[in-house]
Design a protein around this motif. Structure first.
Motif, PDB file in Angstrom:
ATOM      1  N   THR A 165       0.828  -1.209   0.000  1.00  0.00           N
ATOM      2  CA  THR A 165       0.000   0.000   0.000  1.00  0.00           C
ATOM      3  C   THR A 165       0.861   1.257   0.000  1.00  0.00           C
ATOM      4  OG1 THR A 165      -1.799  -1.141   1.156  1.00  0.00           O
ATOM      5  CG2 THR A 165      -1.787   1.266   1.247  1.00  0.00           C
ATOM      6  N   THR A 197      -3.865  -9.333   2.983  1.00  0.00           N
ATOM      7  CA  THR A 197      -4.508  -8.290   2.177  1.00  0.00           C
ATOM      8  C   THR A 197      -3.716  -6.987   2.218  1.00  0.00           C
ATOM      9  OG1 THR A 197      -5.872  -7.613   4.074  1.00  0.00           O
ATOM     10  CG2 THR A 197      -6.812  -9.258   2.577  1.00  0.00           C
ATOM     11  N   ILE A 217      -4.399  -2.509   1.016  1.00  0.00           N
ATOM     12  CA  ILE A 217      -5.342  -1.509   0.518  1.00  0.00           C
ATOM     13  C   ILE A 217      -4.913  -1.112  -0.885  1.00  0.00           C
ATOM     14  CG2 ILE A 217      -6.397   0.750   0.881  1.00  0.00           C
ATOM     15  CD1 ILE A 217      -7.099  -1.290   3.018  1.00  0.00           C
ATOM     16  N   SER A 224     -15.727   3.210   5.338  1.00  0.00           N
ATOM     17  CA  SER A 224     -15.438   2.000   6.106  1.00  0.00           C
ATOM     18  C   SER A 224     -16.702   1.460   6.757  1.00  0.00           C
ATOM     19  CB  SER A 224     -14.375   2.271   7.178  1.00  0.00           C
ATOM     20  OG  SER A 224     -13.106   2.476   6.585  1.00  0.00           O
ATOM     21  N   VAL A 245     -13.688  -2.098   7.526  1.00  0.00           N
ATOM     22  CA  VAL A 245     -13.277  -2.522   6.186  1.00  0.00           C
ATOM     23  C   VAL A 245     -13.598  -1.416   5.194  1.00  0.00           C
ATOM     24  CG1 VAL A 245     -13.615  -4.204   4.344  1.00  0.00           C
ATOM     25  CG2 VAL A 245     -13.681  -4.940   6.735  1.00  0.00           C
ATOM     26  N   CYS A 262      -9.804  -0.033  -1.343  1.00  0.00           N
ATOM     27  CA  CYS A 262     -10.524  -1.157  -0.760  1.00  0.00           C
ATOM     28  C   CYS A 262      -9.526  -2.262  -0.431  1.00  0.00           C
ATOM     29  CB  CYS A 262     -11.610  -1.668  -1.700  1.00  0.00           C
ATOM     30  SG  CYS A 262     -10.999  -2.291  -3.288  1.00  0.00           S
ATOM     31  N   LEU A 263      -9.973  -3.197   0.376  1.00  0.00           N
ATOM     32  CA  LEU A 263      -9.138  -4.327   0.772  1.00  0.00           C
ATOM     33  C   LEU A 263      -9.004  -5.289  -0.410  1.00  0.00           C
ATOM     34  CD1 LEU A 263      -7.929  -4.752   3.605  1.00  0.00           C
ATOM     35  CD2 LEU A 263      -9.780  -6.377   4.050  1.00  0.00           C
ATOM     36  N   GLN A 318     -10.726  -7.431  -5.085  1.00  0.00           N
ATOM     37  CA  GLN A 318     -11.257  -6.988  -3.807  1.00  0.00           C
ATOM     38  C   GLN A 318     -11.531  -8.184  -2.897  1.00  0.00           C
ATOM     39  OE1 GLN A 318     -14.740  -4.578  -4.245  1.00  0.00           O
ATOM     40  NE2 GLN A 318     -14.897  -4.106  -2.082  1.00  0.00           N
TER      41      GLN A 318
END
Length: 204
Positions: free
Chosen positions: A4, A73, A75, A128, A132, A176-177, A203
């Motif tokens: 990220t 994961t 972002i 969020s 999330v 997003c994740l 995602q």
């Protein structure tokens, strides 16, 4: 630096950032063709580094190993529009909230924006839900009034039912994740001393 962080530092660029619809076509007994939603759409992404030295390629591949394949994961966001189109310098207060939610699930309005702030078609925002971050794209343009409140504008995909009025909205680096797509990490040889790394994500 995490993946990220590398995206935020512009060391990774977006090649594509489509919204993958989970739909199919079917026919009724009378022969009419109709579309069917099979689930919530998900964001997908293709990323690439710039052409870099081979040592940097090896380092970057090692950083991707931090994700443990598809397990962990990060972002992810679209580096082509990580800020609203009309505000590329990011010189605005990112303090907006959800002001209203359209009854059709496809629109919302914001409050807390700078006066006369404009969102362009294609600008992103994230909200969020239970910690999330969920990502949305503006598909109609809108300008806030002198009090920083917009009219309702269209977004994609449909907003999540967990989003409530007053929820905090992010316009700077909204994302997003995401998880890596299996076996998507590729080394692209650009010469004996240079190369680039590409990878894909979806995602989570």
């Amino acid at each position: 630096m995490t993946i990220t962080n590398l995206i935020q530092a512009n060391r990774i660029r977006t090649l594509a950032f489509p919204l993958k619809m989970r739909q199919s076509l079917s026919r009724t007994a009378a022969g009419s063709l109709r579309g069917v939603d099979r689930g919530v759409p998900i964001w997908t992404a293709s990323y690439s580094t710039a052409t870099i030295g081979l040592d940097d390629c090896v380092e970057f591949e090692s950083r991707l190993r931090e994700l443990d394949g598809v397990i962990d994961t990060f972002i992810g966001f679209d580096t082509r529009r990580h800020l609203p189109r009309l505000y590329p310098s990011a010189a605005f207060s990112d303090t907006s909230t959800i002001n209203s939610l359209g009854v059709n699930g496809k629109s919302l309005s914001l409050a807390g924006l700078p006066p006369n702030f404009t969102l362009s078609i294609g600008d992103y925002l994230s909200v969020s839900v239970s910690g999330v971050p969920l990502l949305y794209s503006a598909i109609s343009a809108v300008t806030a009034n002198a009090s920083g409140v917009t009219a309702e504008f269209k977004i994609a995909p449909h907003y999540d039912p967990g989003i409530t009025i007053g929820a905090v909205v992010t316009l700077k680096n909204p994302g997003c994740l995401m998880r890596l797509e299996p076996d998507s990490v590729q080394f692209n040889d650009a010469g004996r001393a240079l190369g680039s790394i590409t990878f894909a994500a979806s995602q989570a």
